[in-house]
Write a protein that holds these residues in place. Structure first.
Motif, short mmCIF file in Angstrom:
data_model
loop_
_atom_site.label_atom_id
_atom_site.label_comp_id
_atom_site.label_asym_id
_atom_site.label_seq_id
_atom_site.Cartn_x
_atom_site.Cartn_y
_atom_site.Cartn_z
N VAL A 158 0.84 -1.21 0.00
CA VAL A 158 0.00 0.00 0.00
C VAL A 158 0.86 1.25 0.00
O VAL A 158 0.59 2.22 -0.72
N TRP A 159 1.94 1.26 0.79
CA TRP A 159 2.81 2.44 0.86
C TRP A 159 3.56 2.66 -0.45
O TRP A 159 3.67 3.80 -0.92
N VAL A 160 4.05 1.59 -1.02
CA VAL A 160 4.78 1.72 -2.30
C VAL A 160 3.85 2.29 -3.37
O VAL A 160 4.21 3.23 -4.10
N LYS A 161 2.64 1.75 -3.46
CA LYS A 161 1.68 2.20 -4.48
C LYS A 161 1.29 3.68 -4.26
O LYS A 161 1.22 4.45 -5.22
N ALA A 162 1.07 4.07 -3.00
CA ALA A 162 0.66 5.45 -2.72
C ALA A 162 1.74 6.44 -3.14
O ALA A 162 1.44 7.50 -3.70
N ILE A 163 3.00 6.11 -2.86
CA ILE A 163 4.10 7.01 -3.23
C ILE A 163 4.19 7.12 -4.75
O ILE A 163 4.36 8.22 -5.31
N LEU A 164 4.07 5.99 -5.44
CA LEU A 164 4.12 6.02 -6.91
C LEU A 164 2.94 6.79 -7.48
O LEU A 164 3.09 7.53 -8.47
N ASP A 165 1.75 6.65 -6.86
CA ASP A 165 0.57 7.41 -7.31
C ASP A 165 0.79 8.91 -7.13
O ASP A 165 0.38 9.72 -7.98
N LEU A 166 1.41 9.30 -6.01
CA LEU A 166 1.66 10.72 -5.77
C LEU A 166 2.66 11.28 -6.77
O LEU A 166 2.52 12.42 -7.24
N ILE A 167 3.66 10.48 -7.11
CA ILE A 167 4.64 10.90 -8.12
C ILE A 167 3.95 11.10 -9.47
O ILE A 167 4.21 12.09 -10.18
N GLU A 168 3.05 10.19 -9.80
CA GLU A 168 2.31 10.32 -11.06
C GLU A 168 1.43 11.57 -11.05
O GLU A 168 1.34 12.28 -12.06
#
Length: 646
Positions: free
Chosen positions: A589-599
């Motif tokens: 969940v944390w990895v995905k959230a950070i990648l989503d924020l970068i996007e």
């Protein structure tokens, strides 16, 4: 018609409140009393009272120091002025040390006439014989003083020697001056005895020497004999506190509460210190009579400390395990009592359950005034994450619970933590939210030109920032693993770690020599906003923080924050509006959230800018100074007319 309003055996505040109450009486006050009790007043203007004063001195120390004054030519006129309500009450009020020495003088004289060897054997009896003129300092006394000063091993003898020297050189000094000298040396004596006791206990426990431990405890008995009477005098002099509060509430002009706020940490890099320093300056700027009480060493006194701080002299200090950068101070008890007594507080706040906090509890009991505990830090959870020793964790939790049971009220940073503490056995009925505050003039988004003055070279790319104590309990091992995984997807992501702590070396080792990882160390209060304004997101995976001051600071600087759904920070961030609130320790969940924020940052810049604006807007709406100050003190703000230098 006539009342005593200056009693030399009562405190200044007791006399003042009683005098103000009598002066506030009006015609309708007397009429209501007459109707209630059926007692006719003696005069048509019986609400106008006359005032007298008297020493109430049973020890013969301050005869005539508190008195009744009138412009009379002879005793007959003087008595006539008293009956005519034309006198003034003036002079000295009593304090706790004066009461103790009065009682000891009476006991000393009584023991001399009755032959009571027990009283004559007490250490303070020898002092009183010198102060109250029973005998002069002899040659033998002076020689004894020299021997005592030369005894390096038994340092507690030095204060006694210095007292003898001070008395011998001050033949014409007043009783008050000599008693101040005596109190000062008794304070030194008690500090030295207790310091010896601490060293003996530490040494005996290390070696398993039970006989040495018992011997050390026995040798400290003289210090206990000296301290207890001062505690007793406090209790005696404040036994009418409840009545005084009731009288004060009846006054037409309400006076602001005088509050002492105790803390064991004030000049350290943590949320408690930062919050209290900010509050101290706000109290000072808005004429709110609250003093921050701490115990700081000389090298810890800095220019950013608020001027309304009371610094208690430390009897001794030591470093805490796992918190090596923090020095715990144990205040000098008797010196602290005298300093705090002069402030005459109406209420006490306590931020930490350390030695200074425990002193605050003692003061509340001695003054018989309400005490409010501020639950800043969850030490049980923090230590559990750091060490994991269940027996120590349980002992720490038991101590913390006991400490907060001593409070009349408990202020907790968030509603989420009220639920957490209730589940752990805390009394919910005594808990309420203490919202933190933010200095929005300092913590605001900064321009590119301003940021260039920070001296921090921010790497190119998307920057993740952690700010706080670099400790295992902040879940930094989890953050390290998450960052490594994110880097597999995006090579241009940087991690900036700001702060110091025992986990820093381990974290550096885990991250290797990654050029995209930057450890800045501790930054100044004014530099932090410049850092927040140059990065793209704050990552704060801790589940032990009761609030998370760094999260609020970041949000106020328009920085989106990613936090856990356990602990206090989750209440600062609005999920998907000012950042993300994520399932604690869920790696994917944390990895995905950070990648989503970068996007979001790269492909939807307007939505990312909206999230930034929402972060500051939300922070200001919920954590404004005015709301917090009024909620704490129930006082309206009254800004000073002069400008602050700070």
């Amino acid at each position: 018609d006539v009342f005593e309003v200056a009693n030399g055996g009562r405190t200044k505040s007791s006399n003042k409140i009683w005098f103000n109450y009598l002066q506030s009486l009006k015609k309708n006050s007397i009429e209501s009393l007459q109707k209630k009790y059926g007692i006719a007043p003696q005069h048509s203007n019986s609400w106008k009272k006359g005032y007298t004063g008297g020493s109430d001195d049973h020890a013969g120390l301050w005869v005539g120091k508190t008195y009744t004054m009138a412009a009379a030519d002879n005793p007959k006129d003087f008595l006539s002025h008293i009956r005519g309500r034309k006198t003034l009450a003036k002079g000295r009020s009593q304090d706790f040390q004066g009461l103790v020495f009065s009682v000891y003088k009476i006991a000393s004289e009584f023991s001399s006439t009755q032959g009571l060897s027990f009283i004559r054997s007490l250490p303070i009896n020898a002092f009183s014989q010198l102060i109250f003129g029973k005998r002069k300092v002899s040659v033998i006394d002076r020689l004894t003083a020299l021997v005592m000063k030369a005894d390096i091993k038994k340092r507690y003898k030095r204060p006694i020697a210095e007292f003898i020297e001070g008395i011998s050189h001050g033949k014409n000094k007043s009783i008050d001056t000599n008693l101040d000298l005596l109190y000062d040396k008794i304070s030194d004596f008690v500090d030295e005895v207790f310091l010896d006791l601490v060293k003996t206990v530490q040494k005996s426990l290390t070696k398993g020497d039970i006989i040495g431990l018992i011997s050390g405890l026995s040798s400290s008995l003289p210090a206990f004999f000296l301290i207890v009477p001062f505690f007793s005098s406090f209790i005696h002099m404040n036994n009418n506190r409840k009545l005084l509060f009731q009288l004060q509430d009846k006054l037409p002009e309400k006076s602001n509460k005088r509050i002492l706020w105790f803390t064991d940490t004030l000049n350290d890099l943590n949320g408690v210190s930062i919050t209290l320093k900010q509050l101290g300056w706000k109290f000072y700027a808005n004429n709110i009579d609250i003093r921050i009480v701490a115990s700081l060493l000389d090298n810890e006194i800095t220019g950013d400390l608020p001027p309304n701080m009371l610094n208690l002299p430390a009897a001794y200090d030591f470093r805490l395990p796992y918190y090596e950068q923090y020095i715990m101070k144990v205040p000098s008890i008797l010196r602290a009592l005298k300093l705090l007594n002069d402030f005459e507080p109406d209420e006490i706040f306590i931020s930490t359950p350390g030695p200074v906090g425990l002193l605050g509890v003692l003061m509340s009991r001695l003054f018989k005034i309400p005490v409010t505990g501020i639950y800043h830090s969850d030490f049980t959870l923090e230590f559990g994450e750091i060490d994991g020793d269940e027996s120590i964790v349980e002992a720490l939790e038991s101590f913390t619970k006991w400490f907060y049971t001593l409070m009349d009220n408990i202020k907790v940073p968030t509603t989420a933590y009220i639920d957490i503490l209730e589940n752990r056995g805390f009394d919910r009925s005594r808990m309420s939210v203490f919202p933190r505050q933010i200095d929005n003039d300092t913590f605001r988004p900064r321009s590119t030109e301003e940021c260039e003055t920070s001296g921090i070279e921010i790497p190119d790319g998307f920057n993740l920032l952690f700010v706080g104590r670099v400790s295992k309990d902040k879940n930094l091992d989890f953050l390290t693993k998450v960052y490594r995984e994110v880097r597999k997807h995006r090579e241009d992501v940087n991690l900036i770690v700001t702060g110091e702590g025992p986990y820093k070396k381990t974290m550096k080792r885990m991250l290797g020599k990654d050029a995209r990882v930057l450890f800045t160390g501790v930054l100044t209060y004014d530099t932090l906003p410049l850092l927040y304004s140059q990065v793209q997101a704050l990552v704060f995976p801790s589940i032990t923080d009761t609030f998370g001051m760094a999260v609020l600071e970041a949000q106020c600087c328009e920085l989106p924050a990613i936090v856990s759904d356990k602990g206090g920070p989750m209440e600062i961030v609005i999920d998907k509006e000012t950042g993300f609130v994520l399932e604690a320790l869920n790696f994917d969940v944390w990895v995905k959230a950070i990648l989503d924020l970068i996007e979001l940052h790269d492909n939807y810049p307007e939505k990312f800018r909206l999230m930034r604006r929402n972060a500051r807007k939300s922070a200001l709406a919920r954590y404004g100074w005015e709301v917090v100050l009024k909620g704490l003190t129930s006082q309206e703000l009254q800004p000073k007319t002069s400008n602050l230098d700070h």
